[in-house]
Design an enzyme around this catalytic site. Structure first.
Site, short mmCIF file in Angstrom:
data_model
loop_
_atom_site.label_atom_id
_atom_site.label_comp_id
_atom_site.label_asym_id
_atom_site.label_seq_id
_atom_site.Cartn_x
_atom_site.Cartn_y
_atom_site.Cartn_z
N GLN A 4 -18.43 2.39 -12.23
CA GLN A 4 -17.48 3.16 -12.97
C GLN A 4 -18.09 4.26 -13.70
OE1 GLN A 4 -14.08 3.09 -12.95
NE2 GLN A 4 -13.65 1.15 -11.85
N CYS A 42 -5.17 11.35 21.01
CA CYS A 42 -5.12 9.86 20.48
C CYS A 42 -4.78 9.04 21.67
CB CYS A 42 -4.22 9.76 19.28
SG CYS A 42 -4.26 8.06 18.54
N CYS A 78 -3.85 5.60 21.01
CA CYS A 78 -2.91 4.70 20.48
C CYS A 78 -1.72 4.03 21.46
CB CYS A 78 -2.63 4.66 18.97
SG CYS A 78 -1.19 5.76 18.93
N GLY A 120 -12.70 4.04 -9.82
CA GLY A 120 -12.12 4.81 -10.78
C GLY A 120 -12.46 6.42 -10.32
N HIS A 159 -0.28 4.52 14.77
CA HIS A 159 -1.08 5.76 15.12
C HIS A 159 -2.01 6.09 13.83
CE1 HIS A 159 -2.04 9.91 15.97
NE2 HIS A 159 -1.66 10.20 14.93
N CYS A 190 0.89 7.21 20.88
CA CYS A 190 0.54 8.17 21.67
C CYS A 190 0.40 8.06 23.18
CB CYS A 190 -0.78 9.07 21.00
SG CYS A 190 -0.36 9.36 19.16
N ASP A 192 -13.67 -5.30 -12.88
CA ASP A 192 -14.09 -4.08 -13.66
C ASP A 192 -13.05 -3.53 -14.45
OD1 ASP A 192 -12.36 -3.55 -11.33
OD2 ASP A 192 -13.18 -1.60 -11.28
N ASP A 231 -10.94 2.75 2.20
CA ASP A 231 -9.81 2.03 2.50
C ASP A 231 -8.68 3.08 1.80
OD1 ASP A 231 -10.31 1.23 -0.46
OD2 ASP A 231 -8.25 0.63 -0.15
N ASP A 273 -10.46 -6.48 -3.30
CA ASP A 273 -10.47 -5.82 -4.66
C ASP A 273 -10.38 -7.01 -5.94
OD1 ASP A 273 -10.77 -4.16 -6.78
OD2 ASP A 273 -8.98 -2.96 -6.07
N SER A 274 -11.05 -6.81 -6.74
CA SER A 274 -10.95 -7.88 -8.01
C SER A 274 -10.06 -7.97 -8.63
CB SER A 274 -12.18 -7.61 -8.98
OG SER A 274 -12.07 -6.12 -9.46
N GLY A 275 -9.10 -6.91 -8.70
CA GLY A 275 -7.89 -6.73 -9.54
C GLY A 275 -7.74 -5.78 -10.73
N GLY A 276 -9.17 -5.35 -11.15
CA GLY A 276 -9.29 -4.54 -11.96
C GLY A 276 -8.32 -3.35 -12.04
N PHE A 277 -8.26 -2.58 -10.95
CA PHE A 277 -7.40 -1.35 -10.82
C PHE A 277 -5.98 -1.79 -10.94
CE2 PHE A 277 -4.98 1.65 -7.95
CZ PHE A 277 -5.36 2.69 -8.86
ZN LIG Z 1 -2.08 7.98 18.38
#
Ligand SMILES: [Zn+2]
Length: 378
Positions: free
Chosen positions: A197, A312, A314, A224, A343, A317, A147, A274, A93-97
């Protein structure tokens, strides 16, 4: 990069699609959920676990890495991948946020943004060009343009002003990115995503999307949103963006991470996601399961021999009971955070895989309904 993204299958009834993004560090199958490594680590999760849960792309952050440990560290170590011993592609991420949400004494001018570090108050100045250079030092595979993010609700005048700057800055970032990467071997060249934006104003969102499409960036990041507006406003704004983007490039919805929001956005054609919530909530004892959210410290789990989610696969689990996890959490043991984080990430990675398969089979609507019926509270 031309032809870096291929749509492999399209759903028949919705805009959901299954695709593959080719990066300089390997393939990313979409839709994809990207674990977040803000500080160069996915909190409480080791690299071995990230590989095992099927992480194809990871997210990190220019603002945080620039402030700490600082760019000279990445120059010394040959980039973030080498520093954190991670093989696969990383999107920064550019860092704007973060400048807007974390730093103090922010002042935005036409040329860039002045801010004080949230760590020690030291003054800094980000420009679109510098942020491209910083991402070159970090060595990530997917870079984003600086941004201007506004908090929702934002007035139309504020949203318009932020959008104007974001457009100008994206143009400058693109020129600088092209100069910097023009002579690179195409297989090693990073990609540049532009951030869209426009707050909740659908006409501004449409304008932002058209502008970014014309700019010829490698992919589109929707920024945004999920920052204070209603769900209905968020989905309307997203729809306005999606209607105005070309269909041959990847679309990333920044910071969106509840399973139901991801299903709804993939239905409109979004490819990448993300969010810090799956790991943050895990540290607070909240697990995502195919039958809804579960709070591990709740009393009924004291003697429960079943796993967090019977569906699941993982490591958590496959091996541990709710009773054990509940005990670990109540005793303040860090293994609880580790196991539930693994998980929750695996759960979202499995969800995006289910979306990919449903889009390929032309059954996205039915698959989404089945998920929602089981997941949402009755
Ligand atoms: Zn799991």
């Amino acid at each position: 990069m031309e032809h870096h993204f291929k749509v492999l299958h399209k759903d028949t009834e919705t805009a959901a699609r299954a695709g593959v993004l080719t990066t300089n560090r390997g393939l990313v199958h979409t839709p994809v959920f990207m674990p977040v490594a803000t500080q160069g680590t996915v909190k409480a999760v080791t690299e071995r676990d990230l590989v095992e849960i099927g992480t194809e792309c990871m997210l990190s952050n220019t603002y945080h890495l620039y402030l700490r440990p600082g760019l000279p560290t990445f120059e010394k170590f040959g980039g973030l991948n080498n520093f954190m011993k991670h093989e696969g592609p990383i999107l920064t991420d550019s860092g704007g946020f973060q400048v807007y949400s974390l730093s103090r004494l922010r002042k935005i001018t036409d040329s860039g943004v002045h801010f004080a570090s949230h760590i020690d108050g030291s003054p800094h100045f980000f420009t679109p060009e510098k942020v491209i250079d910083y991402q070159a030092s970090i060595g990530s595979s997917i870079w984003t343009c600086l941004d201007v993010c506004v908090k929702n609700p934002a007035s139309r005048a504020d949203a318009l002003d932020a959008l104007k700057k974001t457009k100008k800055w994206a143009e400058r970032a693109k020129v600088h990115f092209d100069e910097k990467t023009r002579h690179m071997d195409p297989a090693k060249r990073p990609q540049l995503f532009g951030i869209i934006q426009g707050s909740i104003y659908t006409d501004l969102r449409a304008e932002a999307a058209k502008h970014m499409a014309e700019l010829g960036v490698d992919g589109f990041a929707v920024g945004g949103l999920s920052v204070g507006e209603s769900k209905a406003q968020m989905m309307e704004s997203l729809a306005a963006v999606m209607e105005n983007l070309p269909k041959n490039k990847p679309v990333y919805f920044m910071g969106l991470g509840t399973p139901e929001d991801i299903w709804n956005s993939v239905e409109l054609g979004v490819d990448m996601f993300d969010c810090v919530l799956p790991t943050r909530n895990a540290r607070n004892g909240q697990a995502l399961t195919s039958t809804g959210k579960l709070y591990i410290k709740n009393a009924p789990f004291k003697n429960d021999e079943s796993p967090l989610d019977a569906e699941c696969d993982c490591i958590c689990c496959r091996n541990y009971s709710k009773a054990y996890l509940s005990h670990l959490f109540k005793a303040g043991e860090i293994l609880a955070s580790q196991l539930i984080s693994i998980h929750n990430l695996r759960f979202l990675i499995n969800q995006t895989k289910a979306m990919r398969l449903a889009a390929a089979a032309g059954t996205f609507k039915q698959a989404k309904k089945a998920f929602m019926d089981a997941y949402l509270p009755k």
